[in-house]
Scaffold this motif. Structure first.
Motif, PDB file in Angstrom:
ATOM      1  N   PRO A 185     -55.263 -21.765 -23.310  1.00 16.39           N
ATOM      2  CA  PRO A 185     -55.285 -23.212 -23.547  1.00 16.39           C
ATOM      3  C   PRO A 185     -54.199 -23.983 -22.809  1.00 16.39           C
ATOM      4  CG  PRO A 185     -55.467 -21.991 -25.612  1.00 16.39           C
ATOM      5  CD  PRO A 185     -55.071 -21.015 -24.566  1.00 16.39           C
ATOM      6  N   ARG A 186     -53.180 -23.278 -22.371  1.00 16.25           N
ATOM      7  CA  ARG A 186     -52.073 -23.937 -21.674  1.00 16.25           C
ATOM      8  C   ARG A 186     -52.263 -23.962 -20.161  1.00 16.25           C
ATOM      9  NH1 ARG A 186     -47.648 -24.875 -24.946  1.00 16.25           N
ATOM     10  NH2 ARG A 186     -47.535 -23.727 -26.921  1.00 16.25           N
ATOM     11  N   CYS A 187     -53.309 -23.314 -19.669  1.00 12.73           N
ATOM     12  CA  CYS A 187     -53.566 -23.317 -18.226  1.00 12.73           C
ATOM     13  C   CYS A 187     -54.473 -24.492 -17.901  1.00 12.73           C
ATOM     14  CB  CYS A 187     -54.209 -21.999 -17.796  1.00 12.73           C
ATOM     15  SG  CYS A 187     -54.560 -21.940 -16.031  1.00 12.73           S
ATOM     16  N   ASP A 188     -53.950 -25.508 -17.238  1.00 10.61           N
ATOM     17  CA  ASP A 188     -54.732 -26.735 -17.044  1.00 10.61           C
ATOM     18  C   ASP A 188     -55.726 -26.654 -15.891  1.00 10.61           C
ATOM     19  OD1 ASP A 188     -53.070 -26.933 -14.874  1.00 10.61           O
ATOM     20  OD2 ASP A 188     -52.285 -28.915 -15.357  1.00 10.61           O
ATOM     21  N   THR A 189     -55.771 -25.525 -15.181  1.00 10.91           N
ATOM     22  CA  THR A 189     -56.780 -25.351 -14.133  1.00 10.91           C
ATOM     23  C   THR A 189     -57.903 -24.423 -14.572  1.00 10.91           C
ATOM     24  OG1 THR A 189     -55.404 -23.617 -13.142  1.00 10.91           O
ATOM     25  CG2 THR A 189     -55.234 -25.837 -12.203  1.00 10.91           C
ATOM     26  N   LEU A 190     -57.835 -23.901 -15.782  1.00  6.33           N
ATOM     27  CA  LEU A 190     -58.889 -23.022 -16.268  1.00  6.33           C
ATOM     28  C   LEU A 190     -60.197 -23.797 -16.395  1.00  6.33           C
ATOM     29  CD1 LEU A 190     -59.205 -20.079 -17.166  1.00  6.33           C
ATOM     30  CD2 LEU A 190     -58.867 -20.839 -19.515  1.00  6.33           C
ATOM     31  N   GLY A 191     -61.250 -23.276 -15.793  1.00  9.94           N
ATOM     32  CA  GLY A 191     -62.531 -23.964 -15.778  1.00  9.94           C
ATOM     33  C   GLY A 191     -62.685 -24.960 -14.644  1.00  9.94           C
ATOM     34  N   GLU A 192     -61.638 -25.112 -13.835  1.00 12.69           N
ATOM     35  CA  GLU A 192     -61.646 -26.076 -12.739  1.00 12.69           C
ATOM     36  C   GLU A 192     -61.799 -25.372 -11.394  1.00 12.69           C
ATOM     37  OE1 GLU A 192     -61.519 -29.321 -13.272  1.00 12.69           O
ATOM     38  OE2 GLU A 192     -61.257 -29.099 -15.447  1.00 12.69           O
ATOM     39  N   THR A 193     -62.220 -26.142 -10.396  1.00  6.66           N
ATOM     40  CA  THR A 193     -62.247 -25.643  -9.027  1.00  6.66           C
ATOM     41  C   THR A 193     -60.835 -25.677  -8.464  1.00  6.66           C
ATOM     42  OG1 THR A 193     -64.502 -26.422  -8.663  1.00  6.66           O
ATOM     43  CG2 THR A 193     -63.172 -25.992  -6.707  1.00  6.66           C
ATOM     44  N   VAL A 194     -60.381 -24.564  -7.919  1.00  3.79           N
ATOM     45  CA  VAL A 194     -59.034 -24.463  -7.360  1.00  3.79           C
ATOM     46  C   VAL A 194     -59.131 -24.084  -5.891  1.00  3.79           C
ATOM     47  CG1 VAL A 194     -58.018 -23.837  -9.592  1.00  3.79           C
ATOM     48  CG2 VAL A 194     -58.816 -22.033  -8.048  1.00  3.79           C
ATOM     49  N   GLU A 195     -58.067 -24.354  -5.174  1.00  5.04           N
ATOM     50  CA  GLU A 195     -57.986 -23.990  -3.759  1.00  5.04           C
ATOM     51  C   GLU A 195     -56.990 -22.863  -3.524  1.00  5.04           C
ATOM     52  OE1 GLU A 195     -60.120 -25.095  -1.667  1.00  5.04           O
ATOM     53  OE2 GLU A 195     -60.967 -26.572  -3.052  1.00  5.04           O
ATOM     54  N   LYS A 196     -56.152 -22.597  -4.504  1.00  4.96           N
ATOM     55  CA  LYS A 196     -55.167 -21.521  -4.397  1.00  4.96           C
ATOM     56  C   LYS A 196     -55.320 -20.606  -5.589  1.00  4.96           C
ATOM     57  CE  LYS A 196     -51.687 -24.238  -1.893  1.00  4.96           C
ATOM     58  NZ  LYS A 196     -50.287 -24.727  -1.905  1.00  4.96           N
ATOM     59  N   PRO A 197     -55.272 -19.274  -5.379  1.00 10.49           N
ATOM     60  CA  PRO A 197     -54.980 -18.602  -4.106  1.00 10.49           C
ATOM     61  C   PRO A 197     -56.112 -18.675  -3.084  1.00 10.49           C
ATOM     62  CG  PRO A 197     -55.540 -17.002  -5.778  1.00 10.49           C
ATOM     63  CD  PRO A 197     -55.459 -18.314  -6.478  1.00 10.49           C
ATOM     64  N   LYS A 198     -57.333 -19.074  -3.533  1.00  9.34           N
ATOM     65  CA  LYS A 198     -58.436 -19.309  -2.620  1.00  9.34           C
ATOM     66  C   LYS A 198     -59.441 -20.185  -3.346  1.00  9.34           C
ATOM     67  CE  LYS A 198     -60.529 -15.491  -1.511  1.00  9.34           C
ATOM     68  NZ  LYS A 198     -60.804 -14.080  -1.197  1.00  9.34           N
ATOM     69  N   HIS A 199     -60.413 -20.654  -2.618  1.00  8.75           N
ATOM     70  CA  HIS A 199     -61.372 -21.594  -3.199  1.00  8.75           C
ATOM     71  C   HIS A 199     -62.288 -20.905  -4.214  1.00  8.75           C
ATOM     72  CE1 HIS A 199     -64.168 -24.989  -3.427  1.00  8.75           C
ATOM     73  NE2 HIS A 199     -65.138 -24.089  -3.381  1.00  8.75           N
ATOM     74  N   GLY A 200     -62.529 -21.574  -5.331  1.00  6.83           N
ATOM     75  CA  GLY A 200     -63.447 -21.075  -6.340  1.00  6.83           C
ATOM     76  C   GLY A 200     -63.198 -21.736  -7.676  1.00  6.83           C
ATOM     77  N   VAL A 201     -64.018 -21.378  -8.642  1.00 10.23           N
ATOM     78  CA  VAL A 201     -63.848 -21.890 -10.004  1.00 10.23           C
ATOM     79  C   VAL A 201     -63.100 -20.837 -10.813  1.00 10.23           C
ATOM     80  CG1 VAL A 201     -65.003 -22.691 -12.098  1.00 10.23           C
ATOM     81  CG2 VAL A 201     -65.968 -23.240  -9.848  1.00 10.23           C
ATOM     82  N   PHE A 202     -61.984 -21.241 -11.396  1.00 11.40           N
ATOM     83  CA  PHE A 202     -61.164 -20.343 -12.210  1.00 11.40           C
ATOM     84  C   PHE A 202     -61.832 -20.230 -13.579  1.00 11.40           C
ATOM     85  CE2 PHE A 202     -56.600 -19.810 -14.080  1.00 11.40           C
ATOM     86  CZ  PHE A 202     -56.904 -18.508 -14.446  1.00 11.40           C
ATOM     87  N   VAL A 203     -62.550 -19.139 -13.803  1.00 12.97           N
ATOM     88  CA  VAL A 203     -63.356 -19.040 -15.021  1.00 12.97           C
ATOM     89  C   VAL A 203     -62.663 -18.286 -16.147  1.00 12.97           C
ATOM     90  CG1 VAL A 203     -65.545 -19.273 -13.808  1.00 12.97           C
ATOM     91  CG2 VAL A 203     -64.579 -16.986 -14.151  1.00 12.97           C
ATOM     92  N   GLY A 204     -61.509 -17.647 -15.881  1.00 11.10           N
ATOM     93  CA  GLY A 204     -60.807 -16.977 -16.966  1.00 11.10           C
ATOM     94  C   GLY A 204     -60.001 -15.788 -16.501  1.00 11.10           C
ATOM     95  N   LEU A 205     -59.584 -14.982 -17.470  1.00 11.30           N
ATOM     96  CA  LEU A 205     -58.847 -13.746 -17.222  1.00 11.30           C
ATOM     97  C   LEU A 205     -59.681 -12.575 -17.717  1.00 11.30           C
ATOM     98  CD1 LEU A 205     -55.308 -14.744 -18.610  1.00 11.30           C
ATOM     99  CD2 LEU A 205     -56.079 -14.884 -16.229  1.00 11.30           C
ATOM    100  N   ASP A 206     -59.624 -11.458 -17.003  1.00 10.32           N
ATOM    101  CA  ASP A 206     -60.287 -10.264 -17.523  1.00 10.32           C
ATOM    102  C   ASP A 206     -59.331  -9.512 -18.432  1.00 10.32           C
ATOM    103  OD1 ASP A 206     -58.569  -8.812 -15.894  1.00 10.32           O
ATOM    104  OD2 ASP A 206     -60.143  -8.004 -14.597  1.00 10.32           O
TER     105      ASP A 206
END
Length: 234
Positions: A188-209
């Motif tokens: 809940p404290r990661c404000d890019t979770l669920g968002e499109t990010v460019e770092k470390p590379k382009h993609g949607v940050f969907v979570g942690l395994d």
């Protein structure tokens, strides 16, 4: 008068000169065999620089998640010391954000890089700016410091003391309950979770395994990216 931090049981503090990097000192002492639980820190008042030496008894891919523990410890410490309206978030893998702007980072290094190898030591450090760097505080609008965010009553040594206590508590949870409890607190404290990010590379940050690796989706493909890739080389 210099404020002296108090550390919880199992941790011991060792101050380093202000012109010395506590993280580098921690790494050098870890290589030499310093006790696990030693916190190296600087007493400089312009920022908080500190590093904790750990001696994991698990493979690196598990132990490296102490990075998340250190972030949670810092967020809880700022939550306890800073004004209640000051939000603290994370940016994967290692940045701390206050009021939406970068305000310091987590540093980490180990003596191995193989995910399956058991490290002899792991050093996790924090760097948090307290006052602006340079003459123009607005020159970098995506960066901030605690003074600019209304935290003038917070001191580096008070934050260090609180961070050591909260981090030790979450290390205990991590060891006793595994990584999932840490992940539940971190997400809940990661404000890019669920968002499109460019770092470390382009993609949607969907979570942690389950191993704490970033799950990055790009179209139909999802790849995992480990914290290990961003550890400092020593």
């Amino acid at each position: 008068m210099i404020e002296t931090p108090s550390f919880p049981p199992l941790l011991a503090g060792e101050v380093v000169p202000n012109n010395m990097d506590p993280f580098e000192k921690a790494v050098s002492r870890a290589i030499a065999g310093v006790d696990s639980g030693t916190v190296f820190y600087s007493e400089a008042g312009d920022n908080l620089r500190a590093a904790l030496v750990l001696a994991p008894e698990t493979p690196l891919e598990q132990a490296i998640q102490a990075v998340y523990v250190a972030q949670i410890g810092l967020a809880e410490s700022l939550g306890a010391l800073a004004p209640p309206e000051v939000p603290v978030h994370f940016q994967w893998p290692d940045r701390i954000k206050v009021n939406g702007a970068i305000c310091g980072k987590i540093r980490y290094a180990a003596d191995v890089s193989d995910p399956g190898a058991e490290p002899k030591w792991l050093v996790v450090g924090i760097e948090i700016p307290f006052i602006p760097h340079g003459d123009d505080p607005g020159a970098n609008p995506n960066e901030t410091c605690l003074l600019e965010e209304g935290c003038s009553e917070v001191t580096p040594m008070a934050l260090l003391e609180s961070w050591s206590k909260h981090t030790l508590l979450w290390l205990t949870y991590f060891l006793d309950d595994g990584a999932e409890r840490v992940h539940r607190e971190w997400r809940p404290r990661c404000d890019t979770l669920g968002e499109t990010v460019e770092k470390p590379k382009h993609g949607v940050f969907v979570g942690l395994d389950e191993k704490g690796r970033m799950l990055l989706r790009d179209g139909p493909m999802t790849e995992t990216i480990s914290l290990i890739q961003f550890a400092e080389q020593v």
